[in-house]
Design a protein around this motif. Structure first.
Motif, PDB file in Angstrom:
ATOM      1  N   ARG A 290      71.090  35.131  41.199  1.00 21.64           N
ATOM      2  CA  ARG A 290      70.328  36.392  40.545  1.00 21.64           C
ATOM      3  C   ARG A 290      70.174  36.205  39.410  1.00 21.64           C
ATOM      4  O   ARG A 290      69.186  36.641  38.386  1.00 21.64           O
ATOM      5  N   PHE A 291      70.934  35.015  38.466  1.00 22.92           N
ATOM      6  CA  PHE A 291      70.585  34.462  36.995  1.00 22.92           C
ATOM      7  C   PHE A 291      69.359  33.827  37.011  1.00 22.92           C
ATOM      8  O   PHE A 291      68.654  33.569  35.828  1.00 22.92           O
ATOM      9  N   LYS A 292      68.777  33.254  37.968  1.00 24.64           N
ATOM     10  CA  LYS A 292      67.522  32.530  38.091  1.00 24.64           C
ATOM     11  C   LYS A 292      66.345  33.418  37.310  1.00 24.64           C
ATOM     12  O   LYS A 292      65.374  32.846  36.839  1.00 24.64           O
ATOM     13  N   HIS A 293      66.500  34.622  37.697  1.00 28.10           N
ATOM     14  CA  HIS A 293      65.250  35.404  37.263  1.00 28.10           C
ATOM     15  C   HIS A 293      65.285  35.597  35.776  1.00 28.10           C
ATOM     16  O   HIS A 293      64.479  35.995  35.226  1.00 28.10           O
ATOM     17  N   PHE A 294      66.257  35.472  35.170  1.00 29.78           N
ATOM     18  CA  PHE A 294      66.579  35.551  33.391  1.00 29.78           C
ATOM     19  C   PHE A 294      66.122  34.128  32.852  1.00 29.78           C
ATOM     20  O   PHE A 294      66.167  34.221  31.611  1.00 29.78           O
ATOM     21  N   LEU A 295      65.844  33.103  33.522  1.00 31.31           N
ATOM     22  CA  LEU A 295      65.967  31.751  33.068  1.00 31.31           C
ATOM     23  C   LEU A 295      64.554  31.631  32.912  1.00 31.31           C
ATOM     24  O   LEU A 295      63.756  31.555  33.748  1.00 31.31           O
ATOM     25  N   PRO A 296      64.116  31.070  31.848  1.00 32.40           N
ATOM     26  CA  PRO A 296      62.640  30.702  31.784  1.00 32.40           C
ATOM     27  C   PRO A 296      62.235  29.274  32.384  1.00 32.40           C
ATOM     28  O   PRO A 296      62.800  28.425  32.093  1.00 32.40           O
ATOM     29  N   ARG A 297      61.375  29.469  33.360  1.00 31.18           N
ATOM     30  CA  ARG A 297      60.986  28.222  33.984  1.00 31.18           C
ATOM     31  C   ARG A 297      59.526  28.167  34.068  1.00 31.18           C
ATOM     32  O   ARG A 297      58.801  29.147  34.472  1.00 31.18           O
ATOM     33  N   HIS A 298      58.750  26.919  34.355  1.00 28.59           N
ATOM     34  CA  HIS A 298      57.557  26.790  34.532  1.00 28.59           C
ATOM     35  C   HIS A 298      57.227  26.809  35.954  1.00 28.59           C
ATOM     36  O   HIS A 298      57.883  26.466  36.707  1.00 28.59           O
ATOM     37  N   GLU A 299      55.834  27.320  36.163  1.00 29.62           N
ATOM     38  CA  GLU A 299      55.378  27.264  37.641  1.00 29.62           C
ATOM     39  C   GLU A 299      53.848  26.673  37.200  1.00 29.62           C
ATOM     40  O   GLU A 299      53.305  27.050  36.445  1.00 29.62           O
ATOM     41  N   PHE A 300      53.442  26.131  38.360  1.00 28.41           N
ATOM     42  CA  PHE A 300      52.082  25.446  38.429  1.00 28.41           C
ATOM     43  C   PHE A 300      51.254  26.247  39.422  1.00 28.41           C
ATOM     44  O   PHE A 300      51.568  26.138  40.574  1.00 28.41           O
ATOM     45  N   THR A 301      49.873  26.695  38.743  1.00 30.92           N
ATOM     46  CA  THR A 301      49.257  27.468  39.646  1.00 30.92           C
ATOM     47  C   THR A 301      47.754  27.164  39.699  1.00 30.92           C
ATOM     48  O   THR A 301      47.341  26.715  38.573  1.00 30.92           O
ATOM     49  N   LEU A 302      47.036  27.370  40.624  1.00 33.89           N
ATOM     50  CA  LEU A 302      45.826  27.168  41.014  1.00 33.89           C
ATOM     51  C   LEU A 302      44.970  28.244  40.823  1.00 33.89           C
ATOM     52  O   LEU A 302      44.892  28.991  41.999  1.00 33.89           O
ATOM     53  N   LEU A 303      44.211  28.593  39.715  1.00 35.51           N
ATOM     54  CA  LEU A 303      43.372  29.796  39.963  1.00 35.51           C
ATOM     55  C   LEU A 303      42.028  29.452  40.107  1.00 35.51           C
ATOM     56  O   LEU A 303      41.411  28.603  39.591  1.00 35.51           O
ATOM     57  N   THR A 304      41.217  30.317  41.245  1.00 29.50           N
ATOM     58  CA  THR A 304      39.783  30.030  41.396  1.00 29.50           C
ATOM     59  C   THR A 304      39.183  31.117  41.319  1.00 29.50           C
ATOM     60  O   THR A 304      39.296  32.469  41.643  1.00 29.50           O
ATOM     61  N   VAL A 305      38.139  31.173  40.533  1.00 39.11           N
ATOM     62  CA  VAL A 305      37.179  32.166  40.342  1.00 39.11           C
ATOM     63  C   VAL A 305      35.809  31.875  40.630  1.00 39.11           C
ATOM     64  O   VAL A 305      35.070  30.722  40.386  1.00 39.11           O
ATOM     65  N   THR A 306      35.271  32.880  41.690  1.00 36.57           N
ATOM     66  CA  THR A 306      33.772  32.252  42.231  1.00 36.57           C
ATOM     67  C   THR A 306      32.663  33.285  41.520  1.00 36.57           C
ATOM     68  O   THR A 306      33.312  34.616  41.547  1.00 36.57           O
ATOM     69  N   CYS A 307      31.840  32.786  40.863  1.00 35.51           N
ATOM     70  CA  CYS A 307      30.879  33.641  40.330  1.00 35.51           C
ATOM     71  C   CYS A 307      29.435  33.577  41.049  1.00 35.51           C
ATOM     72  O   CYS A 307      28.997  32.448  41.871  1.00 35.51           O
ATOM     73  N   CYS A 308      28.794  34.729  41.251  1.00 35.11           N
ATOM     74  CA  CYS A 308      26.984  34.515  41.812  1.00 35.11           C
ATOM     75  C   CYS A 308      26.187  34.108  40.771  1.00 35.11           C
ATOM     76  O   CYS A 308      26.440  34.239  39.543  1.00 35.11           O
ATOM     77  N   CYS A 309      25.143  33.761  41.390  1.00 34.92           N
ATOM     78  CA  CYS A 309      23.890  33.293  40.720  1.00 34.92           C
ATOM     79  C   CYS A 309      24.212  32.402  39.548  1.00 34.92           C
ATOM     80  O   CYS A 309      24.880  31.301  39.662  1.00 34.92           O
ATOM     81  N   ASP A 310      23.518  32.688  38.612  1.00 37.68           N
ATOM     82  CA  ASP A 310      23.796  31.686  37.169  1.00 37.68           C
ATOM     83  C   ASP A 310      24.791  32.105  36.205  1.00 37.68           C
ATOM     84  O   ASP A 310      24.603  31.498  35.289  1.00 37.68           O
ATOM     85  N   ASN A 311      25.429  33.156  36.542  1.00 40.06           N
ATOM     86  CA  ASN A 311      26.526  33.742  35.674  1.00 40.06           C
ATOM     87  C   ASN A 311      27.596  32.550  35.462  1.00 40.06           C
ATOM     88  O   ASN A 311      28.246  32.163  36.556  1.00 40.06           O
ATOM     89  N   LYS A 312      28.017  31.996  34.335  1.00 41.62           N
ATOM     90  CA  LYS A 312      28.877  30.915  34.294  1.00 41.62           C
ATOM     91  C   LYS A 312      29.868  31.623  33.211  1.00 41.62           C
ATOM     92  O   LYS A 312      29.806  30.873  31.857  1.00 41.62           O
ATOM     93  N   PRO A 313      30.843  32.360  33.467  1.00 40.49           N
ATOM     94  CA  PRO A 313      31.649  32.932  32.345  1.00 40.49           C
ATOM     95  C   PRO A 313      32.963  32.066  32.209  1.00 40.49           C
ATOM     96  O   PRO A 313      33.899  32.785  32.037  1.00 40.49           O
TER      97      PRO A 313
END
Length: 234
Positions: A143-166
């Motif tokens: 239960r102490f693991k939740h209080f310890l700062p630890r890094h996670e690595f995530t792949l975020l995918t964002v799909t956009c339509c038409c010519d919008n490139k935000p």
């Protein structure tokens, strides 16, 4: 066959080893691990049996003189019992894209091997103390693991339509969170549908507010799909 005190002692050792191994395995069972109650019980029981055999070998060949060609090493069976746990422990470890799971279970299997060997050798107090410490660690320290700062690595995918490139707006939203770091950005565009997909490999913390981030990304013009998955550790 007459039941003598050595037989009763051997039976008591096996029962104690099974009990201690089962106690540690019960905690792993409640966590949904495949190597749970039955596995750790059998490992501890088998280790105890092998240690008893190692100790008994010396008595079996005590009548031989120093001129005999038989050479005994009572610790050899015990050492091979520990070494063989590498195969069983390796089978309990699962490697995901960004994490390794099952290390605690593998360590538990290695531990109950030692507990069984101690019981087989007659070292009851060390076996009992080790089991007690292990149960305290397994049941409470997680239960102490939740209080310890630890890094996670995530792949975020964002799909956009038409010519919008935000892409700049996406990076600005992520920059609002100090623990979110962009490691790499992949770009893919479908020339027929004109869809653009950004894949951003991120370094985050376990408490990253993904709900807020997704809500902000959905507000961007042209965004059709947002997804995030576990990424490989760089």
């Amino acid at each position: 066959m007459e039941i003598t005190s050595p037989h009763l002692l051997a039976t008591a050792k096996l029962l104690l080893a099974a009990l201690l191994g089962g106690l540690i395995g019960f905690e792993r069972e409640t966590h949904g691990q495949s190597a749970g109650f039955r596995t750790t019980l059998l490992v501890s029981l088998g280790a105890c049996l092998m240690m008893m055999l190692s100790v008994h070998l010396q008595d079996m060949f005590a009548h031989l003189s120093s001129d005999s060609s038989v050479r005994l090493d009572p610790g050899r069976i015990a050492s091979y019992a520990i070494a063989s746990m590498g195969f069983l422990g390796g089978g309990a470890i699962l490697k995901g894209k960004g994490s390794v799971r099952g290390l605690t279970t593998a360590a538990g299997l290695w531990l109950v091997t030692g507990v069984g060997l101690c019981v087989g050798a007659g070292l009851y107090l060390p076996a009992l103390v080790t089991t007690g410490i292990s149960l305290v660690v397994l049941y409470n320290f997680g239960r102490f693991k939740h209080f310890l700062p630890r890094h996670e690595f995530t792949l975020l995918t964002v799909t956009c339509c038409c010519d919008n490139k935000p892409l700049k707006q996406i990076k600005d939203i992520l920059a609002e969170h100090e623990h979110v770091q962009i490691l790499f950005t992949n770009f893919h565009q479908n020339l027929v549908s004109r869809q653009t997909t950004y894949s951003l490999r991120l370094s985050t913390r376990h408490n990253t507010p993904w709900g807020k981030i997704v809500s902000r990304l959905q507000e961007l013009s042209g965004v059709e799909e947002v997804a995030w998955t576990e990424a490989e550790v760089p």
